[in-house]
Design a protein around this motif. Structure first.
Motif, PDB file in Angstrom:
ATOM      1  N   PHE A 102     -17.941   3.749  -5.712  1.00 40.55           N
ATOM      2  CA  PHE A 102     -16.477   3.886  -5.647  1.00 40.55           C
ATOM      3  C   PHE A 102     -16.100   5.236  -5.039  1.00 40.55           C
ATOM      4  O   PHE A 102     -15.181   5.314  -4.203  1.00 40.55           O
ATOM      5  N   LYS A 131     -19.370  -4.587  -5.204  1.00 39.32           N
ATOM      6  CA  LYS A 131     -18.360  -4.225  -6.199  1.00 39.32           C
ATOM      7  C   LYS A 131     -18.659  -2.839  -6.769  1.00 39.32           C
ATOM      8  O   LYS A 131     -19.772  -2.569  -7.230  1.00 39.32           O
ATOM      9  N   THR A 132     -17.658  -1.973  -6.756  1.00 43.64           N
ATOM     10  CA  THR A 132     -17.794  -0.630  -7.315  1.00 43.64           C
ATOM     11  C   THR A 132     -16.561  -0.370  -8.162  1.00 43.64           C
ATOM     12  O   THR A 132     -15.556  -1.069  -8.026  1.00 43.64           O
ATOM     13  N   ASN A 141     -13.627  -1.471 -15.599  1.00 45.15           N
ATOM     14  CA  ASN A 141     -13.623  -1.809 -14.164  1.00 45.15           C
ATOM     15  C   ASN A 141     -12.223  -2.087 -13.629  1.00 45.15           C
ATOM     16  O   ASN A 141     -12.048  -2.901 -12.726  1.00 45.15           O
ATOM     17  N   ALA A 142     -11.230  -1.390 -14.181  1.00 41.54           N
ATOM     18  CA  ALA A 142      -9.843  -1.657 -13.786  1.00 41.54           C
ATOM     19  C   ALA A 142      -9.555  -1.160 -12.378  1.00 41.54           C
ATOM     20  O   ALA A 142      -8.728  -1.726 -11.663  1.00 41.54           O
ATOM     21  N   LEU A 143     -10.214  -0.074 -11.985  1.00 41.64           N
ATOM     22  CA  LEU A 143     -10.014   0.487 -10.649  1.00 41.64           C
ATOM     23  C   LEU A 143     -11.326   0.422  -9.884  1.00 41.64           C
ATOM     24  O   LEU A 143     -12.376   0.753 -10.423  1.00 41.64           O
ATOM     25  N   GLY A 144     -11.264   0.028  -8.621  1.00 39.57           N
ATOM     26  CA  GLY A 144     -12.497  -0.045  -7.851  1.00 39.57           C
ATOM     27  C   GLY A 144     -12.245  -0.490  -6.429  1.00 39.57           C
ATOM     28  O   GLY A 144     -11.098  -0.572  -5.974  1.00 39.57           O
ATOM     29  N   ALA A 145     -13.355  -0.756  -5.753  1.00 43.89           N
ATOM     30  CA  ALA A 145     -13.271  -1.168  -4.354  1.00 43.89           C
ATOM     31  C   ALA A 145     -14.466  -2.056  -4.031  1.00 43.89           C
ATOM     32  O   ALA A 145     -15.478  -2.024  -4.729  1.00 43.89           O
ATOM     33  N   PHE A 146     -14.321  -2.852  -2.968  1.00 43.87           N
ATOM     34  CA  PHE A 146     -15.466  -3.553  -2.406  1.00 43.87           C
ATOM     35  C   PHE A 146     -16.034  -2.655  -1.316  1.00 43.87           C
ATOM     36  O   PHE A 146     -15.408  -2.481  -0.270  1.00 43.87           O
ATOM     37  N   GLU A 224     -14.510 -10.945  -1.125  1.00 42.87           N
ATOM     38  CA  GLU A 224     -13.482 -10.331  -1.971  1.00 42.87           C
ATOM     39  C   GLU A 224     -13.219 -11.099  -3.257  1.00 42.87           C
ATOM     40  O   GLU A 224     -12.186 -10.906  -3.902  1.00 42.87           O
ATOM     41  N   ASP A 225     -14.119 -11.982  -3.608  1.00 39.76           N
ATOM     42  CA  ASP A 225     -14.108 -12.595  -4.927  1.00 39.76           C
ATOM     43  C   ASP A 225     -12.821 -13.368  -5.197  1.00 39.76           C
ATOM     44  O   ASP A 225     -12.170 -13.182  -6.219  1.00 39.76           O
ATOM     45  N   ARG A 226     -12.465 -14.229  -4.244  1.00 36.53           N
ATOM     46  CA  ARG A 226     -11.269 -15.039  -4.426  1.00 36.53           C
ATOM     47  C   ARG A 226     -11.609 -16.506  -4.650  1.00 36.53           C
ATOM     48  O   ARG A 226     -10.731 -17.331  -4.815  1.00 36.53           O
ATOM     49  N   LYS A 309      -6.797 -13.164 -17.443  1.00 37.92           N
ATOM     50  CA  LYS A 309      -5.567 -12.753 -16.754  1.00 37.92           C
ATOM     51  C   LYS A 309      -5.835 -11.614 -15.772  1.00 37.92           C
ATOM     52  O   LYS A 309      -5.401 -11.643 -14.626  1.00 37.92           O
ATOM     53  N   THR A 310      -6.540 -10.566 -16.247  1.00 37.80           N
ATOM     54  CA  THR A 310      -6.661  -9.381 -15.399  1.00 37.80           C
ATOM     55  C   THR A 310      -7.809  -9.478 -14.407  1.00 37.80           C
ATOM     56  O   THR A 310      -7.723  -8.975 -13.314  1.00 37.80           O
ATOM     57  N   GLN A 311      -8.907 -10.104 -14.814  1.00 37.94           N
ATOM     58  CA  GLN A 311     -10.090 -10.041 -13.963  1.00 37.94           C
ATOM     59  C   GLN A 311     -10.195 -11.231 -13.017  1.00 37.94           C
ATOM     60  O   GLN A 311     -10.624 -11.109 -11.904  1.00 37.94           O
TER      61      GLN A 311
END
Lengths: 351, 351
Positions: A102, A131-132, A141-146, A224-226, A309-311
């Motif tokens: 990250f 995933k970072t 893991n609320a904040l991160g980036a690919f 992007e994990d969609r 909900k969040t993840q």
């Protein structure tokens, strides 16, 4: 594209494509104090044959995955001359690669990094897929980036000093990946399970390479994990909730193992293959996962709701039906979930 | 792809493609207290016609561009129910869009955001091109991401309450962009300069759209800023150094204006068009940029060195030779730089 390399005695012979990539750049080796004590000197020595290198120590454990640590580390790097061409090396388990990856994602809006995963879990899972991130007080893991590393170098020798709970965590994710993605790999796992449990290094090297390859192939279809990347969430829906309600006293690997066991109660009434599920539960049983501490059914249900909900908004449950064949996004009625969970919790909570 | 919209009375008629994009999602309007006081109520009212919306206040000014503010804001958003499908709206100048854009880049590893730029500079520059980020104590914009908003809605009415120094900052970046990218735009600027200085809203609306378009076209060729996007650094090499050595008491816009003036002394000996440079200096002069405070030549040279290293390794100076024709990466010998800087600083430091 990340290049993955696994094997014994990997580092002395840093491959020529990576040498060419790194040559002339400034490098920073980041790791925690215990890992540096075990491997720091040798790793630094090999990397210094290729590029200038400084070593920075990070806090140990999950405490490192905080924005405040990221901020302090970034300032230290800049004061030591880091610039857009610098390369970060993350030596350690998933916590280190999550933080350093990250940091690499956001420092100067993105610089290169190399993962040097020292745990089985990091070799076959955490370092694969880009995933970072860091935790917030309110959410992991609320904040991160690919932001994938340019290379993952998984040295098998590092696994000799691994605590047995860490070995188990890696094997849990290996079973998970094989169960949802790769029937041939699942067959191989059954055949090699005893030797893997005995920490046979040749077998572990084979395992890291194979599981990373299976995961990387899936990730390539859904970076992007969609969508289908949600398959890797098998066992994690209840697993995340178990971690949360026990205040993370249950390890991620053990929580996921219990999470997979629980899914049996959703899979079998939906027509999943009983022989496959018996084999899967058998593999998990031989891992010796500790029993769960007492947990509240209500709190678990609430935590499952928050996690979805969040993840993974709307992805639902992941249910394997046959080896390598799973569905994601399966909606389970609340009443069924409640009933299954009640039985699971009352039914002895060990594996 | 970001969609850019500029004009008067824009918000009451949120375009249908954006309505479709936003419908059913949860929105969060983020802005500072002074901007909320001026525009918050109307903006919230219009957005609430399209989606659920909560309003969060951010600290005012550059102090908002800190990781600690990002962390607190992220926690507040999660506690109020933000999830992967949420949309952030950044109402304010470049500071707000830098912070909120970066927050959107990293929250749940990336969610959508919409820029509502209230300053001329943000409308034609900061909200265009996807650069987001926060400052570290040791370096501005040290951490960030490339994460463009799904839309930029530049309401021209917001410019009526803009302080004159803010208007000037926007016009400086407009001159800069036209000089290095677009001869026709440079011609138009000369023709419309008086009306722009008089804050004619029709003219400002035209300006935002045109400059944003020119910048977006360049950015599309070099999104991650590894090549020709460096052209936009015209005036910034000395400009950043001036900001740093004056402790940011000189505004970014004024520092860049002085930085462009300085480049004349590098451009003309290298054969740049004298008429074009006279026109360029003439436009800058009519802006009424305040004179520079006394600054140390040594400190400036050191700051220029640092800026090149961390921000734009090896890109050198940007020198326009004719309208819309510039070179980037021009290396200037140290002796020439020192001599030019000495003359520039002794030669009266106003424009």
């Amino acid at each position: 594209m990340t290049r993955h390399l696994y094997g014994r005695g990997l580092l002395p012979e840093v491959p020529s494509w990576l040498k060419a990539e790194l040559s002339g750049r400034g490098g920073f080796l980041l790791s925690s104090s215990p890992v540096l004590a075990l491997h720091g000197q040798r790793v630094a020595q090999h990397l210094r044959a290729v590029l200038r290198l400084e070593v920075l120590e990070l806090p140990d454990g999950e405490a490192a995955k905080r924005l405040s640590v990221l901020e302090q580390t970034a300032e230290a790097l800049i004061l030591r001359g880091a610039e857009r061409g610098s390369v970060l090396f993350a030596l350690g388990g998933g916590t280190v690669s999550d933080l350093v990856g990250f940091l690499a994602a956001v420092l100067f809006r993105g610089i290169s990094w190399v993962a040097l995963p020292t745990t089985l879990l990091a070799q076959l899972d955490a370092a694969v897929g880009g995933k970072t991130g860091v935790d917030l007080g309110v959410l992991k893991n609320a904040l991160g980036a690919f932001h994938p590393p340019i290379a993952v170098l998984g040295e098998t020798e590092w696994l000799t000093t691994l605590p047995s709970s860490e070995l188990r965590s890696g094997l849990v994710e290996a079973v998970k990946t094989a169960a949802v993605l790769d029937a041939a790999l699942f067959e191989e796992l059954k055949r090699r399970w005893v030797r893997l449990l005995q920490r046979d290094l040749e077998e572990l090297s084979w395992l890291s390479a194979k599981v990373a390859q299976a995961k990387a192939a899936l990730v390539a279809t859904d970076f992007e994990d969609r969508g289908p990347r949600a398959l890797l969430n098998f066992g994690h829906t209840l697993g995340h909730a178990l971690e949360a309600v026990t205040g993370y006293s249950v390890s991620h690997g053990d929580a996921v193992a219990h999470g997979m066991r629980f899914v049996a109660s959703l899979a079998l009434p939906r027509g999943a293959d009983g022989k496959f599920w018996a084999e899967l539960l058998g593999l998990l049983e031989r891992l010796g996962v500790p029993k769960l501490p007492p947990v509240s059914e209500q709190k678990l249900l609430a935590a499952i709701g928050r996690d979805k909900k969040t993840q993974k908004a709307k992805t639902g449950w992941v249910i394997p039906f046959r080896p390598g064949e799973a569905q994601w996004g399966v909606e389970v009625p609340d009443s069924e979930l409640r009933e299954s969970l009640r039985r699971f919790l009352s039914d002895g909570t060990g594996s």
